[in-house]
Design an enzyme around this catalytic site. Structure first.
Site, PDB file in Angstrom:
ATOM      1  N   HIS A 157     -86.436   3.101 -43.990  1.00  0.00           N
ATOM      2  CA  HIS A 157     -85.592   4.292 -43.236  1.00  0.00           C
ATOM      3  C   HIS A 157     -86.327   5.106 -42.458  1.00  0.00           C
ATOM      4  O   HIS A 157     -85.431   6.118 -41.486  1.00  0.00           O
ATOM      5  CB  HIS A 157     -84.995   5.061 -44.456  1.00  0.00           C
ATOM      6  CG  HIS A 157     -83.909   4.365 -45.115  1.00  0.00           C
ATOM      7  ND1 HIS A 157     -82.536   4.455 -45.313  1.00  0.00           N
ATOM      8  CD2 HIS A 157     -84.228   2.989 -46.214  1.00  0.00           C
ATOM      9  CE1 HIS A 157     -82.139   3.470 -45.951  1.00  0.00           C
ATOM     10  NE2 HIS A 157     -82.949   2.615 -46.474  1.00  0.00           N
ATOM     11  N   ASP A 365     -87.481  11.363 -36.586  1.00  0.00           N
ATOM     12  CA  ASP A 365     -86.719  11.096 -37.648  1.00  0.00           C
ATOM     13  C   ASP A 365     -86.074   9.695 -37.718  1.00  0.00           C
ATOM     14  O   ASP A 365     -86.028   9.301 -36.508  1.00  0.00           O
ATOM     15  CB  ASP A 365     -85.211  11.899 -37.537  1.00  0.00           C
ATOM     16  CG  ASP A 365     -84.762  12.356 -38.863  1.00  0.00           C
ATOM     17  OD1 ASP A 365     -85.055  11.708 -40.129  1.00  0.00           O
ATOM     18  OD2 ASP A 365     -84.089  13.650 -39.073  1.00  0.00           O
TER      19      ASP A 365
END
Ligand SMILES: O=P(O)(O)OC[C@H]1O[C@H](O[C@H]2O[C@H](CO)[C@@H](O)[C@H](O)[C@H]2O)[C@H](O)[C@@H](O)[C@@H]1O
Ligand SMILES: O=c1ccn([C@@H]2O[C@H](COP(=O)(O)OP(=O)(O)O)[C@@H](O)[C@H]2O)c(=O)[nH]1
Length: 485
Positions: A157, A365
């Site tokens: 992720h 991110d």
């Protein structure tokens, strides 16, 4: 039909009340499992003095949730230690914050082994197993050691960083070798995928097979980019819920004659909160006319607060916000409202909709689901503007956002003034394009693409042989997209 076993550190069963814990992974997996009668296995969120290996099982909305407590020492070395003091900062390009402590690595391996041993009795021969995130990279290796031959996939992720960063890890090679026990490895973006391939080809002498898979350490795996999405349909539904509407009405009433800009992030140094505030300060400095008109609502629930780097950023933010409010507040107006608590998703939906712009400015991110949620909750007749860091995985898909470099206060300030002055036609045009992407590449597409790759869909394999030059996963995704039309 084979069952899907999802394994993640953070387990967040859907309560149906919108009270799930904060973090994109848990949000996405709750949505992804909704249509599967599978098992979700992971950490209970609790610690005990000694590891018991006892499974806590509950059935939540058709999903069997199986959790295990962690021993206090394991929690320190595995979660606070290797996961959040070593891998998290390094993979977010913060070598300066990375701890290279051998005991953390040992705790990490120990917990992965313990998780594998606890999960093993639940696995049936036809199950497919999908492991998530940097906490659990060695899970497949440990399961294979216990004789598990099922298909096992892994999804990262967070970003996979550049080769030169990975090699600063003292034991980078065994970590990557462990990944080759998976049948399929998924990354958020093509850029992350290329960085991983770069490491494999240049650092350990790996190679690409004719069908685009990766061979190294005597094993073959298939790597691909599978950008995660939100449950757009469900988000549209909660945006119209009574609670979301109430929050919207309250926020809209507060901002009559004013414009609200919103930020929603776990309080994490990777989210670029300091840089965002400096950009907002620059905006206030440069735009005298906006000083009584524009306010920033920053929601920042505490996260990983036993880790020093998180305590430090919290203190720095407290100081910075005090300084900006001290300089620019009026007796009846405060430019920054800062909240260290978490809100339910329906409440967030109302806040997003009331905000004229969203600032999503991470320094790095993996994806950033807040960017997608902001878009999904807008009023199509009067949508707000998304300001998005080029360093969020989401920027690869959300090209109609105002893309900025978060390190530049001037770029943030300029984007704010452009967003707040943007005419309705341009806002609608940009929003429609963004919404189209959020809807098409939603969490269901993400899950179905990954699971199809993991199942090794035979029709898709046939397609592979026709286009041998293309990576198998890319071909597979194309075939699936075609099938859905
Ligand atoms: O479990 P925590 O330590 O409380 O942290 C919350 C989650 O943070 C990270 O989320 C990532 O996954 C999102 C969904 O793919 C993605 O949008 C975001 O960019 C990532 O940062 C972490 O990777 C999760 O494991 C944590 O549960
Ligand atoms: O008060 C809050 C703040 C955030 N979130 C949720 O936490 C997730 C954050 O995911 P993102 O991918 O943006 O970042 P992560 O925290 O996973 O790094 C989003 O679904 C937010 O709606 C929430 O439910 N309540």
């Amino acid at each position: 039909m084979s069952r899907l076993i999802v394994v993640s550190n953070r387990v967040n069963p859907p309560s149906g009340k919108g009270e799930e814990s904060v973090g994109g992974l848990a949000m996405a997996l709750a949505a992804a499992l909704r249509e599967y009668s599978g098992i979700w296995f992971g950490w209970s969120g609790k610690t005990t003095p000694e590891f018991t290996g006892q499974l806590n099982m509950q059935r939540v909305e058709g999903v069997t949730v199986a959790t295990v407590d962690l021993e206090e020492g394991d929690y320190q070395e595995y979660y606070n230690g290797y996961a959040n003091k070593t891998l998290w900062p390094l993979f977010h390009y913060r070598v300066d914050l990375t701890a290279y402590d051998r005991s953390f690595g040992e705790g990490y391996d120990r917990v992965n082994k313990r998780f594998a041993e606890t999960l093993r009795p639940l696995i049936e021969p036809d199950d497919i197993i999908w492991v998530h995130d940097y906490h659990l990279i060695p899970m497949a290796r440990e399961l294979r050691r216990l004789g598990v031959t099922n298909r096992i996939g892994f999804f990262l992720h967070i970003p996979w960083p550049a080769h030169q960063l990975v090699v600063t890890l003292p034991r980078h090679r065994p970590l990557v070798e462990a990944m080759f026990h998976y049948d399929v490895i998924g990354f958020q973006t093509e850029e992350n995928l290329q960085a991983f391939e770069g490491y494999v080809l240049n650092e350990v002498g790996g190679e690409k097979t004719e069908d685009g898979r990766l061979r190294a350490f005597g094993q073959i795996t298939e790597a691909g980019a599978f950008p995660i999405g939100i449950d757009a349909e469900d988000f549209a539904r909660i945006t119209k819920s009574p609670r979301a509407m109430r929050v919207y009405d309250r926020m809209a009433a507060h901002s009559v004659f004013r414009k609200m800009v919103v930020g929603v992030d776990r309080l994490d140094y990777s989210k670029g909160l300091e840089e965002r505030l400096l950009g907002f300060e620059r905006f206030l400095h440069d735009h005298e006319e906006a000083r009584r008109e524009v306010m920033l609502l920053q929601i920042a629930p505490l996260s990983r607060d036993e880790v020093e780097a998180y305590q430090d950023i919290r203190h720095r933010l407290d100081g910075l916000i005090g300084r900006i409010n001290g300089a620019y507040a009026e007796m009846d107006f405060t430019p920054i409202r800062y909240l260290n608590r978490s809100y339910r998703r329906d409440e967030l939906a109302g806040v997003y909709r009331a905000a004229k712009a969203a600032l999503v400015t991470p320094l790095r991110d993996g994806m950033n689901l807040v960017a997608k949620e902001y878009v999904a909750s807008q009023n199509p007749e009067d949508p707000g503007v998304l300001i998005l860091s080029r360093f969020a995985g989401a920027a690869r898909q959300m090209k109609e956002a105002l893309i900025i470099n978060p390190n530049s206060p001037e770029e943030i300030s300029d984007a704010l003034s452009r967003a707040l002055a943007m005419d309705e036609a341009e806002r609608k045009r940009r929003w429609e394009d963004l919404m189209d992407n959020v809807t098409r590449q939603d969490v269901t597409a993400w899950r179905d693409d990954f699971v199809a790759a993991l199942k090794g869909d035979p029709t898709v394999q046939a397609a592979n042989t026709e286009t041998p030059d293309e990576p198998a996963v890319t071909t597979m995704k194309k075939a699936l997209v075609g099938a859905k039309k």
